[in-house]
Design a protein around this motif. Structure first.
Motif, PDB file in Angstrom:
ATOM      1  N   SER A  30       4.587  -9.662  -0.570  1.00  0.00           N
ATOM      2  CA  SER A  30       5.371  -8.903   0.399  1.00  0.00           C
ATOM      3  C   SER A  30       5.544  -7.476  -0.090  1.00  0.00           C
ATOM      4  N   PRO A  31       4.647  -6.553   0.322  1.00  0.00           N
ATOM      5  CA  PRO A  31       4.821  -5.140  -0.022  1.00  0.00           C
ATOM      6  C   PRO A  31       5.916  -4.523   0.839  1.00  0.00           C
ATOM      7  N   ALA A  32       6.187  -3.245   0.601  1.00  0.00           N
ATOM      8  CA  ALA A  32       7.251  -2.578   1.361  1.00  0.00           C
ATOM      9  C   ALA A  32       6.868  -2.322   2.805  1.00  0.00           C
ATOM     10  N   ASP A  33       5.575  -2.061   3.068  1.00  0.00           N
ATOM     11  CA  ASP A  33       5.212  -1.831   4.464  1.00  0.00           C
ATOM     12  C   ASP A  33       3.751  -2.174   4.733  1.00  0.00           C
ATOM     13  N   SER A  34       3.405  -2.154   6.017  1.00  0.00           N
ATOM     14  CA  SER A  34       2.072  -2.569   6.457  1.00  0.00           C
ATOM     15  C   SER A  34       0.984  -1.594   6.048  1.00  0.00           C
ATOM     16  N   ALA A  35       1.342  -0.340   5.737  1.00  0.00           N
ATOM     17  CA  ALA A  35       0.329   0.629   5.317  1.00  0.00           C
ATOM     18  C   ALA A  35      -0.341   0.168   4.031  1.00  0.00           C
ATOM     19  N   GLU A  69      -6.134  -4.757   2.314  1.00  0.00           N
ATOM     20  CA  GLU A  69      -7.066  -5.506   3.160  1.00  0.00           C
ATOM     21  C   GLU A  69      -8.396  -4.773   3.275  1.00  0.00           C
ATOM     22  N   SER A  70      -8.337  -3.448   3.424  1.00  0.00           N
ATOM     23  CA  SER A  70      -9.554  -2.648   3.538  1.00  0.00           C
ATOM     24  C   SER A  70     -10.339  -2.655   2.233  1.00  0.00           C
ATOM     25  N   ASP A  71      -9.641  -2.489   1.109  1.00  0.00           N
ATOM     26  CA  ASP A  71     -10.305  -2.484  -0.196  1.00  0.00           C
ATOM     27  C   ASP A  71     -10.895  -3.861  -0.518  1.00  0.00           C
ATOM     28  N   TRP A  72     -10.171  -4.916  -0.174  1.00  0.00           N
ATOM     29  CA  TRP A  72     -10.628  -6.287  -0.443  1.00  0.00           C
ATOM     30  C   TRP A  72     -11.905  -6.594   0.332  1.00  0.00           C
ATOM     31  N   ALA A  73     -12.009  -6.056   1.540  1.00  0.00           N
ATOM     32  CA  ALA A  73     -13.150  -6.347   2.415  1.00  0.00           C
ATOM     33  C   ALA A  73     -14.446  -5.704   1.936  1.00  0.00           C
ATOM     34  N   LEU A 100       2.150  -0.341  -4.321  1.00  0.00           N
ATOM     35  CA  LEU A 100       0.810   0.152  -4.617  1.00  0.00           C
ATOM     36  C   LEU A 100       0.269  -0.443  -5.914  1.00  0.00           C
ATOM     37  N   ASP A 101       1.126  -0.580  -6.909  1.00  0.00           N
ATOM     38  CA  ASP A 101       0.697  -1.211  -8.158  1.00  0.00           C
ATOM     39  C   ASP A 101       0.333  -2.675  -7.929  1.00  0.00           C
ATOM     40  N   ALA A 102       1.121  -3.366  -7.102  1.00  0.00           N
ATOM     41  CA  ALA A 102       0.845  -4.771  -6.813  1.00  0.00           C
ATOM     42  C   ALA A 102      -0.473  -4.932  -6.067  1.00  0.00           C
ATOM     43  N   ALA A 103      -0.725  -4.037  -5.109  1.00  0.00           N
ATOM     44  CA  ALA A 103      -1.979  -4.100  -4.353  1.00  0.00           C
ATOM     45  C   ALA A 103      -3.180  -3.952  -5.281  1.00  0.00           C
ATOM     46  N   GLN A 104      -3.091  -3.006  -6.214  1.00  0.00           N
ATOM     47  CA  GLN A 104      -4.196  -2.797  -7.153  1.00  0.00           C
ATOM     48  C   GLN A 104      -4.359  -3.993  -8.090  1.00  0.00           C
TER      49      GLN A 104
END
Length: 398
Positions: free
Chosen positions: A104-109, A115-119, A87-91
């Motif tokens: 490579s995060p831990a899971d597709s969620a 992906e949703s936030d980036w869009a 989650l920290d990496a995604a942010q």
């Protein structure tokens, strides 16, 4: 002139003679060859392409071992490893603080969440390829499990008619002000102590909330934002979270404390199977037996890896990243994942082997299973985002 001065003059003359003869021999050598030696040509070294690999820390040991072997076989590619919570990496990627070649995060969620936030800013273009080599694909697999002290587990199983340890039976035990006696446990066990990570900071905590929500609605697919707005459901989550006395950022903290302090700290912990595999043997003979139980419906941490499509990734880096990911998905590296408690993403690699050290056979008596319950579908990014918002509103400010 004294003798000391004569000695010094003699030494200077001798050195000069040696230098003269050396120069003459060098000139003679050039004369014999018939060539004058020009300036030496600079040595050309192969070009090295550096790529950065941002990955979830759960698979650190496996990744680091693989990277060492990959560098030896591919000296023209330099892999810079960066371990960080999903989650920290995604942010960090969303904010532009991290610009990895591969993520490579831990899971597709979490991947779908980013992906949703980036869009939300279409001008940036897609972050992930939809198909081809660069599209997200799993590296290794591991389900979420309950780790429970065996005497507590017997009470939970009996309260659920022997079927399984479920979120609903845990809720029943946690929500009661009577503690363990509410479901037939001993009074000196006190209140039911549940451990999972902070869903807003850790992927395993997010998965725990997803699984509890799916079980509440008796769903495996089709979770909606509307489901999360139901006040009865929100109260159920609030009651469940009464049993969580401390929210950590890492699943490893729960396992460490569970083993160190025993059931005085945690009765039940929700962790990844691979983490349970790596630690559970250390718990035996300390506070009783610690065992692994699989929830009726599970979620896979599929550790997807994708070559990012950001403008900061060059064509050379994309090509190098594909080689790195192909190496991680090769049979020998997938087989090594077993030793670290992961299930290979390559279905051709068997989980059960003749190797005595294989944890999926060695730890069967502690509850580790090859066959696991059915897995739920990971909801879309908007649902995941609203789940985190709901949790923060209902639980996070307690």
């Amino acid at each position: 002139m004294n003798s000391r001065a004569l000695i010094i003059i003699g030494l200077i003359a001798a050195v000069g003679g040696v230098l003269y003869l050396s120069r003459d021999s060098g000139d003679a050598g050039r004369a014999v060859s018939g060539q004058e030696r020009g300036p030496s040509k600079p040595v050309k070294y192969p070009e090295v392409t550096e790529i950065s690999f941002l990955y979830s820390t759960e698979k650190e040991a496996w990744i680091e071992e693989a990277a060492i072997a990959f560098q030896k076989e591919n000296p023209s590619i330099q892999v810079r490893l960066m371990g960080q919570g999903s989650l920290d990496a995604a942010q960090a990627i969303l904010d532009g603080r991290e610009k990895p070649t591969v993520w490579s995060p831990a899971d597709s969620a979490v991947l779908k969440l980013l992906e949703s936030d980036w869009a939300t800013e279409p001008s940036r273009g897609p972050l992930f390829a939809r198909e081809g080599e660069d599209a997200p694909r799993p590296l290794v697999m591991t389900p979420l499990v309950f780790v429970v002290w065996e005497d507590r587990a017997r009470v939970l199983l009996k309260a659920n008619e022997g079927k399984s340890i479920s979120w609903k039976v845990i809720h029943k035990a946690v929500a009661s002000d009577q503690g363990w006696p509410a479901i037939g446990g001993q009074a000196d066990w006190g209140f039911v102590k549940l451990g999972h990570t902070d869903p807003t900071r850790s992927n395993s905590g997010l998965q725990a909330m997803l699984l509890a929500t799916l079980e509440y609605y008796n769903k495996r697919t089709g979770l909606t934002v509307g489901d999360l707005l139901d006040p009865k459901y929100q109260e159920w989550i609030r009651q469940l979270e009464k049993g969580v006395t401390r929210l950590e950022a890492s699943s490893g903290t729960f396992m460490t404390d569970m083993i160190r302090f025993g059931p005085a700290k945690y009765d039940i912990a929700v962790v990844y199977e691979n983490l349970a595999i790596s630690r559970i043997a250390n718990a035996q003979e300390r506070w009783g037996n610690l065992k692994v139980y699989y929830p009726p419906v599970t979620l896979w941490s599929d550790h997807p890896a994708a070559v990012l499509q950001g403008e900061w990734v060059t064509p050379q880096q994309k090509a190098a990243a594909r080689q790195w990911l192909a190496y991680l998905r090769s049979q020998k590296v997938q087989e090594r994942a077993l030793a670290f408690g992961f299930r290979p993403a390559d279905s051709a690699v068997h989980i059960k082997t003749q190797d005595a050290s294989n944890p999926f056979t060695r730890l069967a008596e502690h509850g580790i299973q090859v066959d696991v319950p059915p897995a739920a579908e990971v909801p879309e990014g908007a649902v995941v985002r609203n789940l985190l918002t709901m949790w923060s509103r209902v639980v996070g400010n307690r």
